[in-house]
Design a protein around this motif. Structure first.
Motif, PDB file in Angstrom:
ATOM      1  N   HIS A  42       0.846  -1.190   0.000  1.00 20.49           N
ATOM      2  CA  HIS A  42       0.000   0.000   0.000  1.00 20.49           C
ATOM      3  C   HIS A  42       0.883   1.242   0.000  1.00 20.49           C
ATOM      4  N   ASN A  43       0.307   2.364  -0.324  1.00 21.34           N
ATOM      5  CA  ASN A  43       1.066   3.601  -0.493  1.00 21.34           C
ATOM      6  C   ASN A  43       1.300   4.267   0.855  1.00 21.34           C
ATOM      7  N   CYS A  63      -1.324  -1.767   6.717  1.00 18.57           N
ATOM      8  CA  CYS A  63      -2.395  -2.532   6.059  1.00 18.57           C
ATOM      9  C   CYS A  63      -2.614  -3.902   6.686  1.00 18.57           C
ATOM     10  N   ASN A 254       2.033   1.393  -7.170  1.00 19.25           N
ATOM     11  CA  ASN A 254       0.970   1.579  -6.169  1.00 19.25           C
ATOM     12  C   ASN A 254      -0.343   2.099  -6.739  1.00 19.25           C
ATOM     13  N   ARG A 256      -3.863   1.240  -7.729  1.00 26.14           N
ATOM     14  CA  ARG A 256      -4.775   0.133  -7.463  1.00 26.14           C
ATOM     15  C   ARG A 256      -6.124   0.342  -8.147  1.00 26.14           C
ATOM     16  N   ASP A 299      -8.376  -2.333  -6.531  1.00 24.31           N
ATOM     17  CA  ASP A 299      -9.435  -2.059  -5.556  1.00 24.31           C
ATOM     18  C   ASP A 299     -10.607  -1.320  -6.207  1.00 24.31           C
TER      19      ASP A 299
END
Length: 567
Positions: A42-43, A63, A254, A256, A299
């Motif tokens: 994740h960023n 996360c 990153n 998504r 996502d």
């Protein structure tokens, strides 16, 4: 299937250092006994990704992802477990022992690898045809479509200019026709399956050529315009997504979110316009397998199907499938009846990106489509609109419903109270149609926090071989959560074999579930001043709970017993 003994998996974990592995993907820095990095999943700007060298596992405190070398490759490179084992075994210089592969798996694997090998040779042949005099028709077509040579190379596009050159070439380099038919590149009369077509290879996320799509340049109605590889061991159009190999490389930055289109040329045109997070559904109705595949990488999905009012050729069921697997869905409205390929050529990257900015969330899109069906100038039409809108509202939770009920009430002239009442009623009918699962005997772990804390601390203490642990005090029946029972079984097996349990094994046993990390981290609570005393309290809690369960079960059994002699 492949069967991997724990001893072989342990050998891989011993030889592949988790810090060395992860450092090939992200920059890691040592702090004290551990290493830290910005999470690759994740960023983030501040490192929250911890790598424990002593026990060979990682955990992100942002996360919550955690695991060992296998789970890292599965999560980061989107490999299956067998793929991660094979990759890491090769990295460790280990041969997969013959005895752990059953005959059917071995045969299937050999056939699959041969198809990959054939497809790679076929793709290379078709691509090289574009540089031959016989292939100039194909190259001219692609260039006239506005494609650059760089784009043609990136997608490995090619051309088949007749029906005999491919089989002749493949026979010359050692492939028999039977294998070529199985791979789907020859017909049963041993001619090129994709003869006289522009060729687009379909490549997996791992870079394997799965199959091909061929586009005819003929205007003969008897000559199918598009032709796809049939079902083979390597290719199933219900499960694959075109462009996933390039999108996978792109998501390492990153990103998504992904744009889902229908056609191969849509992907290619958008990619050439520097819109690289795009895949296609292989030109067929979207399947649940494709949605699950997409969920591994994204996502948020922007659905940009062809035609007036995006989604014209996509059923609502397709959109619902995306939501069903946990994706956030937004629908792109492409005006003027254009497909994404045409639109980006006409309006460029900026124009297409503006469409994404205006994309409607799935619920908005559904309500918008319903409203567009009716002129709301009559009571009858408003009632029909409200009836369909209620079906959409019934899909929502209370918070979402509150947001949209105002809009439906305003458009239909029906009060919010009646709409909510009708939506709840529709929801109840849907629930009654579903099969209601039996209530599990074991409570969900969130239902008993005291048990959860105690069980985690006890299991962690045993795994870390703390000197205050007396394993004879613990019984398997003390644990009521499946994941905890699985860990206790593993510990018992280690004791029988006189081998110490390994922390990194926890993630394999629990299949990378976050509960594994929660157990491992149970000893990190700095508020516990006397771990030995706290451990004793935790054991007492588990034992007391077990006794209480036994008493309750005995009372219940006595209450329901009908045989007077047993009472």
């Amino acid at each position: 299937m492949a069967i991997y003994p724990e001893s072989f998996l342990s050998q891989i974990k011993d030889k592949v250092d988790i810090v060395d592995l992860i450092s090939t993907y992200v920059n890691v820095q040592r702090k004290g006994r551990d290493y830290w990095a910005c999470c690759p999943f994740h960023n983030e700007k501040t490192p929250s990704f911890q790598i424990r060298t002593d026990h060979q596992y990682y955990k992100c405190y942002g996360c919550q992802k955690a695991g060992n070398v296998f789970s890292f490759m599965m999560e980061h490179e989107k490999m299956t477990f067998p793929e991660s084992v094979e990759f890491l075994a090769q990295k460790a210089g280990l041969e997969i022992p013959e005895q752990i592969i059953d005959k059917s798996y071995k045969k299937r694997r050999q056939e699959l690898e041969k198809i990959y090998e054939i497809n790679k040779a076929v793709a290379k042949f078709y691509f090289q045809n574009l540089t031959k005099p016989e292939g100039q028709t194909g190259l001219t077509y692609l260039l006239n479509r506005g494609l650059t040579w760089d784009t043609i190379q990136i997608f490995g596009m090619g051309y088949s200019y007749d029906f005999v050159s491919l089989p002749r070439y493949l026979n010359q380099i050692g492939y028999d026709n039977s294998s070529l038919v199985k791979a789907g590149v020859l017909t049963y009369d041993n001619t090129d399956f994709f003869g006289q077509r522009i060729i687009i290879p379909i490549i997996s996320a791992q870079g394997k050529v799965l199959g091909f799509t061929g586009r005819s340049l003929e205007k003969n109605p008897d000559f199918a315009k598009y032709k796809n590889t049939g079902a083979t061991l390597a290719f199933d159009k219900k499960k694959n997504l075109f462009g996933i190999n390039l999108f996978k490389k792109f998501i390492h930055s990153n990103v998504r979110s992904v744009i889902l289109v229908e056609g191969h040329m849509d992907v290619i045109a958008l990619y050439q316009a520097d819109i690289k997070n795009v895949v296609a559904s292989m030109g067929t109705a979207l399947t649940i397998e494709q949605c699950r595949h997409l969920k591994r990488y994204a996502d948020l999905v922007y659905v940009a199907f062809d035609g007036d009012g995006a989604g014209q050729s996509a059923t609502m069921r397709s959109l619902d499938l995306l939501k069903e697997v946990g994706l956030e869905v937004k629908v792109v409205d492409i005006k003027d009846g254009l497909d994404p390929d045409d639109y980006v050529r006409k309006y460029g990257k900026d124009g297409f990106m503006k469409l994404l900015d205006k994309a409607l969330p799935l619920i908005d899109f559904k309500l918008h489509k319903i409203k567009a069906k009716y002129k709301l100038d009559s009571y009858d039409n408003r009632t029909k609109y409200a009836s369909e809108a209620i079906a959409v509202l019934s899909e929502l939770d209370q918070l979402e419903g509150a947001v949209y009920v105002d809009e439906v009430s305003k458009n239909s002239g029906i009060s919010k109270e009646i709409l909510v009442e009708q939506a709840i009623e529709a929801q109840d009918k849907t629930i009654k149609k579903q099969v209601i699962p039996k209530t599990p005997i074991v409570k969900d772990i969130s239902e008993d926090n005291a048990y959860l804390i105690a069980a985690r601390f006890v299991l962690a203490s045993i795994l870390y071989a703390k000197n205050y642990v007396d394993i004879r005090e613990i019984e398997k029946s003390y644990f009521v959560v499946d994941k905890h029972i699985a860990l206790y079984d593993y510990i018992e097996e280690c004791l029988r074999n006189a081998t110490p349990p390994k922390i990194s094994d926890v993630f394999d046993i629990l299949e990378n579930d976050t509960e594994g990390a929660n157990v491992i981290d149970a000893l990190e609570d700095k508020s516990i001043l006397n771990p030995a005393e706290y451990y004793a309290q935790c054991v007492k809690k588990l034992k007391t709970d077990y006794i209480n369960r036994e008493i309750k079960n005995a009372v219940e059994l006595l209450r329901t017993e009908t045989d007077e002699l047993k009472k």
